[in-house]
Structures are given as structure tokens and as C-alpha cells.
Motif scaffolding. Sequence first.
Motif, PDB file in Angstrom:
ATOM      1  N   ILE A  92     -56.203 -76.975   9.271  1.00  0.00           N
ATOM      2  CA  ILE A  92     -55.631 -76.575  10.568  1.00  0.00           C
ATOM      3  C   ILE A  92     -54.212 -77.105  10.776  1.00  0.00           C
ATOM      4  CG2 ILE A  92     -56.452 -78.532  11.963  1.00  0.00           C
ATOM      5  CD1 ILE A  92     -57.403 -76.387  14.029  1.00  0.00           C
ATOM      6  N   GLN A  93     -53.766 -78.080   9.960  1.00  0.00           N
ATOM      7  CA  GLN A  93     -52.452 -78.688  10.181  1.00  0.00           C
ATOM      8  C   GLN A  93     -51.430 -78.217   9.133  1.00  0.00           C
ATOM      9  OE1 GLN A  93     -52.399 -82.882  11.771  1.00  0.00           O
ATOM     10  NE2 GLN A  93     -54.299 -82.972  10.570  1.00  0.00           N
ATOM     11  N   PRO A  94     -50.323 -77.618   9.608  1.00  0.00           N
ATOM     12  CA  PRO A  94     -49.308 -77.139   8.667  1.00  0.00           C
ATOM     13  C   PRO A  94     -48.839 -78.243   7.706  1.00  0.00           C
ATOM     14  CG  PRO A  94     -48.777 -76.421  10.898  1.00  0.00           C
ATOM     15  CD  PRO A  94     -49.959 -77.333  11.013  1.00  0.00           C
ATOM     16  N   GLY A  95     -48.695 -79.469   8.217  1.00  0.00           N
ATOM     17  CA  GLY A  95     -48.214 -80.575   7.368  1.00  0.00           C
ATOM     18  C   GLY A  95     -49.154 -80.847   6.210  1.00  0.00           C
ATOM     19  N   MET A  96     -50.456 -80.735   6.446  1.00  0.00           N
ATOM     20  CA  MET A  96     -51.451 -80.951   5.386  1.00  0.00           C
ATOM     21  C   MET A  96     -51.382 -79.806   4.367  1.00  0.00           C
ATOM     22  SD  MET A  96     -53.092 -83.787   5.698  1.00  0.00           S
ATOM     23  CE  MET A  96     -53.892 -84.994   6.783  1.00  0.00           C
TER      24      MET A  96
END
Length: 206
Positions: A92-96
Motif C-alpha cells: 500500500i505504500q509507494p515508498g515500499m
Amino acid sequence: MRSLGRLLLLLVAANLVWRWASQRRSLPCPAWLAWSLETSLTDRLIGTQATLDRLGLRPGQRVLEIGPGPGRLLIPAARRVSPGGEAVGLDIQPGMVERLRARAADAGVSNLTAILGDAAQPNVPPESFDVAYLCTALGEIREREAALRQCYAALNPGGLLSLTELFPDPHYQSRATVRRLAEAAGFRLEAMHGPWYFFTANFTKV
Ligand SMILES: C[S@@+](CC[C@H](N)C(=O)[O-])C[C@H]1O[C@@H](n2cnc3c(N)ncnc32)[C@H](O)[C@@H]1O
């Protein structure tokens, strides 16, 4: 000795506050903490190889991880399903997702796809995976039942759903909770590996 005691107390307090806060609102493991899941010390401390072994992956399989973070498990999983297999990670997290793509490229792993999305609406084709797994991710997902129903839809008939939980992760889910949620989504329990503080529950799509 006294400083070590204070540090431990601080860690326990931070863990309890995070656990309490995340029961009220969605607080996923932040992307800036991804580095903490990327070290060989982490691999040893939280049993990366043991978790992978419990999945029983074979070459040629298609495997889906929900909440892969920077790919501590998914990058070696992609290697285990080679040749002929595919690994897909949905976070769900763009950074991940960015971190996972970069690490897979650095590792020369080309059979891995990282997708940005929510476990409750994953937008992956139905009946297209042999294995779906989550490790220390279920407790971070607000709509946990919906997420497991989506795993059910994404798996081939007879496919494996594998759920691993580690204590003292602030989002730790007990064996009873994991079993209740997976059975409510239609899965049948096949095996429970490991002690309560590091267990993997394996289910079959019936
Ligand atoms: C504690 S990390 C675990 C990463 C990895 N599974 C591991 O064990 O190293 C949990 C991951 O789940 C992701 N996550 C949380 N809620 C999610 C959701 N609703 N859908 C997809 N991923 C989610 C977070 O962004 C985070 O990367």
C-alpha cells in the motif's frame, strides 16, 4: 546495565503505544524504516529462511505476497520459484514499492513484479497464484477479512495461503485470530508451524 534496562523499557513502551495507536487508525510500518528489514542481522533474528521454508515453494510456481515491504522474503521467494515461476508483491505504500523494485533490480531478480495497491482491493487476476502469503502484515490491514477473501479469489483451487506472525511486532495477531479470519474467508487449516511467538499457519483453498 541501568542504561540497557532503560533502553529496553523505552522499546517496550514504544511498542505498546504503537500497538494501542494502530488499533485506532491505520499505522503501517513506515517506508523510512524499510532499512530495518534489509539487514542480515534481521534475517537471523526474525527467521527469514525458516519462514520461506514453511512456504514450501517450488520452481514454476506463481507466488503473491501481500505487504512485502522492501522484499526481505519476496526476493528470495522469486529465486525459489525460478525457473519458470513468478513472484508478485502488492504493497500500500509507494515508498515500499519503489524500494522493492530497486532491491530486486540490484539483486538481478527479473521474475518479480511490485504493485502499488490495497490488500482489500488488490486488482490481481482471479485464480492465478499457487501460493499467497503475508508475514507481519495482516495486523496492519484495516479490512483483514476482505483482504483474505481477495487472497482466496487470487489463488488456484487447492492453493496455499500462508500467514506468519512474530511477537513483539506491534501488529501481532494470535494463532486463534489468524485461524478465525482465514476460516471465515473459506480456507481450511492444514498445518501450524512454530511456537506462538513465531508461527506460520498454512491453509488450503477448498
Ligand atoms: C511490517 S511490514 C512487513 C514486510 C514484509 N512482509 C516482511 O516480513 O519483511 C508490513 C507491510 O505491509 C504493508 N501494508 C500495510 N497495510 C497494507 C494494505 N492494506 N495493503 C497492502 N500492503 C499493506 C506495509 O506497507 C508494509 O510494507
